[in-house]
Design an enzyme around this catalytic site. Structure first.
Site, PDB file in Angstrom:
ATOM      1  N   ILE A 127     -75.167  53.630 102.345  1.00 41.75           N
ATOM      2  CA  ILE A 127     -73.917  54.119 101.759  1.00 41.75           C
ATOM      3  C   ILE A 127     -73.551  53.196 100.609  1.00 41.75           C
ATOM      4  O   ILE A 127     -73.393  51.986 100.810  1.00 41.75           O
ATOM      5  CB  ILE A 127     -72.788  54.140 102.801  1.00 41.75           C
ATOM      6  N   ALA A 128     -73.438  53.757  99.417  1.00 46.07           N
ATOM      7  CA  ALA A 128     -73.212  52.926  98.229  1.00 46.07           C
ATOM      8  C   ALA A 128     -71.822  53.190  97.661  1.00 46.07           C
ATOM      9  O   ALA A 128     -71.614  54.084  96.837  1.00 46.07           O
ATOM     10  CB  ALA A 128     -74.288  53.200  97.187  1.00 46.07           C
ATOM     11  N   PRO A 132     -69.867  45.896  91.443  1.00 48.27           N
ATOM     12  CA  PRO A 132     -69.452  44.541  91.073  1.00 48.27           C
ATOM     13  C   PRO A 132     -67.948  44.446  90.803  1.00 48.27           C
ATOM     14  O   PRO A 132     -67.314  43.454  91.142  1.00 48.27           O
ATOM     15  CB  PRO A 132     -70.271  44.260  89.808  1.00 48.27           C
ATOM     16  N   GLU A 248     -66.896  54.155 112.033  1.00 51.27           N
ATOM     17  CA  GLU A 248     -67.491  52.924 111.494  1.00 51.27           C
ATOM     18  C   GLU A 248     -66.801  51.684 112.064  1.00 51.27           C
ATOM     19  O   GLU A 248     -67.450  50.732 112.497  1.00 51.27           O
ATOM     20  CB  GLU A 248     -67.354  52.957 109.964  1.00 51.27           C
ATOM     21  N   ARG A 249     -65.492  51.716 112.091  1.00 55.51           N
ATOM     22  CA  ARG A 249     -64.752  50.521 112.504  1.00 55.51           C
ATOM     23  C   ARG A 249     -64.906  50.246 113.990  1.00 55.51           C
ATOM     24  O   ARG A 249     -65.013  49.083 114.398  1.00 55.51           O
ATOM     25  CB  ARG A 249     -63.283  50.659 112.107  1.00 55.51           C
ATOM     26  N   ARG A 274     -76.816  20.616 129.670  1.00 54.82           N
ATOM     27  CA  ARG A 274     -76.641  19.416 128.837  1.00 54.82           C
ATOM     28  C   ARG A 274     -75.698  18.425 129.524  1.00 54.82           C
ATOM     29  O   ARG A 274     -74.593  18.800 129.946  1.00 54.82           O
ATOM     30  CB  ARG A 274     -76.042  19.839 127.488  1.00 54.82           C
ATOM     31  N   GLN A 285     -63.207  19.033 131.620  1.00 53.86           N
ATOM     32  CA  GLN A 285     -62.093  19.985 131.571  1.00 53.86           C
ATOM     33  C   GLN A 285     -62.009  20.721 130.231  1.00 53.86           C
ATOM     34  O   GLN A 285     -61.758  21.918 130.196  1.00 53.86           O
ATOM     35  CB  GLN A 285     -60.767  19.278 131.866  1.00 53.86           C
ATOM     36  N   ASN A 372     -60.514  42.624 106.510  1.00 58.72           N
ATOM     37  CA  ASN A 372     -59.460  42.619 107.532  1.00 58.72           C
ATOM     38  C   ASN A 372     -58.057  42.661 106.934  1.00 58.72           C
ATOM     39  O   ASN A 372     -57.124  43.162 107.570  1.00 58.72           O
ATOM     40  CB  ASN A 372     -59.647  41.416 108.462  1.00 58.72           C
ATOM     41  N   GLU A 373     -57.909  42.178 105.711  1.00 59.12           N
ATOM     42  CA  GLU A 373     -56.591  42.275 105.062  1.00 59.12           C
ATOM     43  C   GLU A 373     -56.246  43.755 104.821  1.00 59.12           C
ATOM     44  O   GLU A 373     -55.081  44.150 104.956  1.00 59.12           O
ATOM     45  CB  GLU A 373     -56.588  41.517 103.731  1.00 59.12           C
TER      46      GLU A 373
HETATM   47  C1  LIG Z   1     -73.336  41.672 104.000  1.00 57.09           C
HETATM   48  C2  LIG Z   1     -72.541  42.762 103.333  1.00 57.09           C
HETATM   49  C3  LIG Z   1     -72.909  44.080 103.540  1.00 57.09           C
HETATM   50  C4  LIG Z   1     -72.210  45.106 102.885  1.00 57.09           C
HETATM   51  N1  LIG Z   1     -72.644  46.408 103.014  1.00 57.09           N
HETATM   52  C5  LIG Z   1     -72.074  47.354 102.225  1.00 57.09           C
HETATM   53  C6  LIG Z   1     -72.617  48.682 102.200  1.00 57.09           C
HETATM   54  O1  LIG Z   1     -73.577  49.024 102.903  1.00 57.09           O
HETATM   55  N2  LIG Z   1     -72.051  49.581 101.354  1.00 57.09           N
HETATM   56  C7  LIG Z   1     -71.003  49.266 100.547  1.00 57.09           C
HETATM   57  O2  LIG Z   1     -70.558  50.126  99.812  1.00 57.09           O
HETATM   58  N3  LIG Z   1     -70.448  48.028 100.565  1.00 57.09           N
HETATM   59  C8  LIG Z   1     -70.968  47.071 101.380  1.00 57.09           C
HETATM   60  N4  LIG Z   1     -70.450  45.802 101.384  1.00 57.09           N
HETATM   61  C9  LIG Z   1     -69.293  45.509 100.540  1.00 57.09           C
HETATM   62  C10 LIG Z   1     -68.018  45.275 101.332  1.00 57.09           C
HETATM   63  O3  LIG Z   1     -67.569  46.476 101.875  1.00 57.09           O
HETATM   64  C11 LIG Z   1     -67.027  44.617 100.370  1.00 57.09           C
HETATM   65  O4  LIG Z   1     -67.487  43.288 100.160  1.00 57.09           O
HETATM   66  C12 LIG Z   1     -65.612  44.624 100.909  1.00 57.09           C
HETATM   67  O5  LIG Z   1     -65.095  45.922 100.913  1.00 57.09           O
HETATM   68  C13 LIG Z   1     -64.682  43.726 100.079  1.00 57.09           C
HETATM   69  O6  LIG Z   1     -64.794  44.025  98.730  1.00 57.09           O
HETATM   70  P1  LIG Z   1     -65.043  42.845  97.662  1.00 57.09           P
HETATM   71  O7  LIG Z   1     -66.198  42.043  98.158  1.00 57.09           O
HETATM   72  O8  LIG Z   1     -65.127  43.440  96.318  1.00 57.09           O
HETATM   73  O9  LIG Z   1     -63.778  41.923  97.785  1.00 57.09           O
HETATM   74  P2  LIG Z   1     -62.321  42.197  97.069  1.00 57.09           P
HETATM   75  O10 LIG Z   1     -61.942  43.622  97.230  1.00 57.09           O
HETATM   76  O11 LIG Z   1     -62.418  41.612  95.701  1.00 57.09           O
HETATM   77  O12 LIG Z   1     -61.421  41.307  97.971  1.00 57.09           O
HETATM   78  C14 LIG Z   1     -61.351  39.867  97.883  1.00 57.09           C
HETATM   79  C15 LIG Z   1     -60.278  39.389  98.854  1.00 57.09           C
HETATM   80  O13 LIG Z   1     -59.024  39.951  98.482  1.00 57.09           O
HETATM   81  C16 LIG Z   1     -58.478  40.641  99.582  1.00 57.09           C
HETATM   82  N5  LIG Z   1     -57.743  41.823  99.146  1.00 57.09           N
HETATM   83  C17 LIG Z   1     -58.196  42.856  98.385  1.00 57.09           C
HETATM   84  N6  LIG Z   1     -57.266  43.801  98.254  1.00 57.09           N
HETATM   85  C18 LIG Z   1     -56.199  43.361  98.966  1.00 57.09           C
HETATM   86  C19 LIG Z   1     -54.911  43.903  99.239  1.00 57.09           C
HETATM   87  N7  LIG Z   1     -54.540  45.105  98.770  1.00 57.09           N
HETATM   88  N8  LIG Z   1     -54.059  43.174  99.992  1.00 57.09           N
HETATM   89  C20 LIG Z   1     -54.424  41.979 100.494  1.00 57.09           C
HETATM   90  N9  LIG Z   1     -55.627  41.420 100.282  1.00 57.09           N
HETATM   91  C21 LIG Z   1     -56.510  42.116  99.531  1.00 57.09           C
HETATM   92  C22 LIG Z   1     -59.643  41.028 100.438  1.00 57.09           C
HETATM   93  O14 LIG Z   1     -59.261  41.289 101.749  1.00 57.09           O
HETATM   94  C23 LIG Z   1     -60.530  39.810 100.298  1.00 57.09           C
HETATM   95  O15 LIG Z   1     -60.120  38.836 101.199  1.00 57.09           O
HETATM   96  C24 LIG Z   1     -71.102  44.784 102.064  1.00 57.09           C
HETATM   97  C25 LIG Z   1     -70.710  43.452 101.908  1.00 57.09           C
HETATM   98  C26 LIG Z   1     -71.422  42.440 102.517  1.00 57.09           C
HETATM   99  C27 LIG Z   1     -71.003  41.031 102.274  1.00 57.09           C
END
Ligand SMILES: Cc1cc2nc3c(=O)[nH]c(=O)nc-3n(C[C@H](O)[C@H](O)[C@H](O)COP(=O)(O)OP(=O)(O)OC[C@H]3O[C@@H](n4cnc5c(N)ncnc54)[C@H](O)[C@@H]3O)c2cc1C
Length: 383
Positions: A127-128, A132, A248-249, A274, A285, A372-373
């Protein structure tokens, strides 16, 4: 009275047999290869076909589309059997999530075209969504799908895509109309084999989950048949993604619970054997209290997730509850891994000890699948 052995309320005898088959597969085909896969940053392609042969792919897809014909509980069993051995290399979960999109929103033709090949392992699903410049904020995706006669022309770059290296079928989130915000987003199903303009970039070097191929994908003027649009009309992608989120979740959270249970078992074993200051660590404890806390956290998580799995099966799991589970359980998972690793002392920091991998593998659970945010935002909106 000692604590009775716990069995998930959704388990039954037929599922126990299915669990035995899944366990054998994990022990014989996955565990012996996992270290090698972690080294090379991806599984061997054949494992997909082997998993398909023994009926471990698309377990909750109806048999008429080539699936196993089970339900969410079958998928849960596979997740648990991987989790109880700390396996994160094999991306069956993402594969299943994509299969669900096809099942829930695809035309009959699309279901018959793709699901049997996904169930056999001939097609690996990915799923894409993420790009960036667009992660949590999915509406910011820039990938474009422009209709040109009987085709869509796809242009864009995706990153962090699980199963990216092996993917034969990718659900690409793209803008079909950039003026419409979330209503301009569609999912285009892309068969990647020999597709001109499609390219897998780097398989990314992560701090954990090293055996799972997480890759960059590039689409440069890729022409895909217009019949690859998921759903009857453009603009439904965002809604399709949102509707399937509980599935998913819940599965992500379940993986977290299984990993916690595995970490607890490993840590109890280690602290029994150990010794320090003339006694096993488990007699101190602090160790006993820490393990008591971990056991409690794992059990509370287990009861919560079991309720989610039962509700997933009967179709009543809502997005808010699934988001609570994903957020709370994966946060708890990371806390548990940290406490367990600490009880291993320096050995916990060594890669040869599985607890070190569990620790590193867990961290991303709080980031992907909706950070999680974002989960808290969803829960907060329901207040
Ligand atoms: C190992 C791995 C596997 C993955 N697999 C997939 C996949 O198969 N397909 C796919 O499409 N994506 C995939 N992802 C991408 C993943 O879903 C994203 O990394 C994730 O959604 C967060 O997006 P971001 O990295 O751009 O971070 P950002 O969106 O830039 O977020 C950066 C930080 O800001 C916080 N933030 C952002 N918006 C808010 C808000 N409104 N309020 C408060 N905090 C906020 C975030 O919680 C985070 O802590 C994968 C990522 C990893 C690391």
């Amino acid at each position: 009275m000692t604590q009775a052995a716990y069995r998930s309320p959704w388990m039954d005898d037929e599922l126990e047999m299915f669990r035995d088959a899944a366990r054998r597969f994990v022990e014989n085909e996955i565990v012996p290869n996992d270290a090698g896969w972690r080294e090379q940053h991806h599984v061997d392609r054949e494992i997909w076909n082997k998993a398909g042969e023994v009926g471990l792919l698309c377990t909750d897809i109806p048999a008429e589309y080539g699936g196993v014909g089970g339900d969410a509980r079958h998928e849960a069993v596979v997740v648990e059997e991987m989790g109880r051995r700390g396996i994160t290399s094999f991306g069956h979960m993402v594969h299943s999530i994509l299969a669900h999109y096809v099942l829930n929103y695809g035309s009959e033709q699309q279901k018959h075209d793709w699901l049997p090949r996904m169930a056999s392992g001939e097609l690996v699903g990915a799923i894409a969504m993420t790009e960036p410049g667009a992660g949590s904020d999915l509406q910011a995706v820039k990938t474009r799908a422009v209709r040109d006669g009987d085709h869509y022309v796809l242009n864009g770059a995706k990153t962090f895509i699980s199963n990216g290296l092996h993917a034969g079928l990718v659900g690409v989130v793209a803008k079909t109309d950039p003026t419409l915000g979330s209503k301009g987003i569609s999912i285009i199903m892309v068969e990647t084999k020999d597709l001109p303009g499609y390219r897998v970039g780097r398989v990314l070097d992560k701090i954990g989950q090293n055996g799972w191929d997480t890759a960059e994908l590039f689409f440069d003027d890729c022409r895909v048949p217009a019949s690859c649009l998921l759903g009857p009309a453009e603009g439904q992608g965002f809604m399709q993604l949102m509707r399937d989120l509980p599935y998913e979740r819940a599965l992500l959270a379940l993986g977290g619970v299984a990993a916690m249970e595995y970490a607890l078992a490993l840590t109890v074993d280690y602290t029994r054997s150990r010794k320090a200051f003339g006694q096993p660590l488990i007699q101190m404890q602090n160790t006993r209290f820490k393990l008591a806390e971990v056991k409690t956290l794992a059990h509370v998580s287990r009861v919560f997730i079991d309720d989610c799995i039962a509700r997933l099966r009967d179709g009543s799991l809502d997005t808010v509850t699934a988001s609570m589970a994903k957020c709370w359980i994966t946060d708890t998972q990371c806390r548990v891994m940290d406490e367990c690793l600490q009880l291993f002392g320096g050995y916990g920091y060594m890669r040869e000890y599985p607890i070190s991998q569990l620790y590193a593998d867990s961290r991303v659970q709080r980031i992907y699948g909706g950070a999680n945010e974002i989960m808290k935002e969803i829960v907060a909106r329901s207040l």
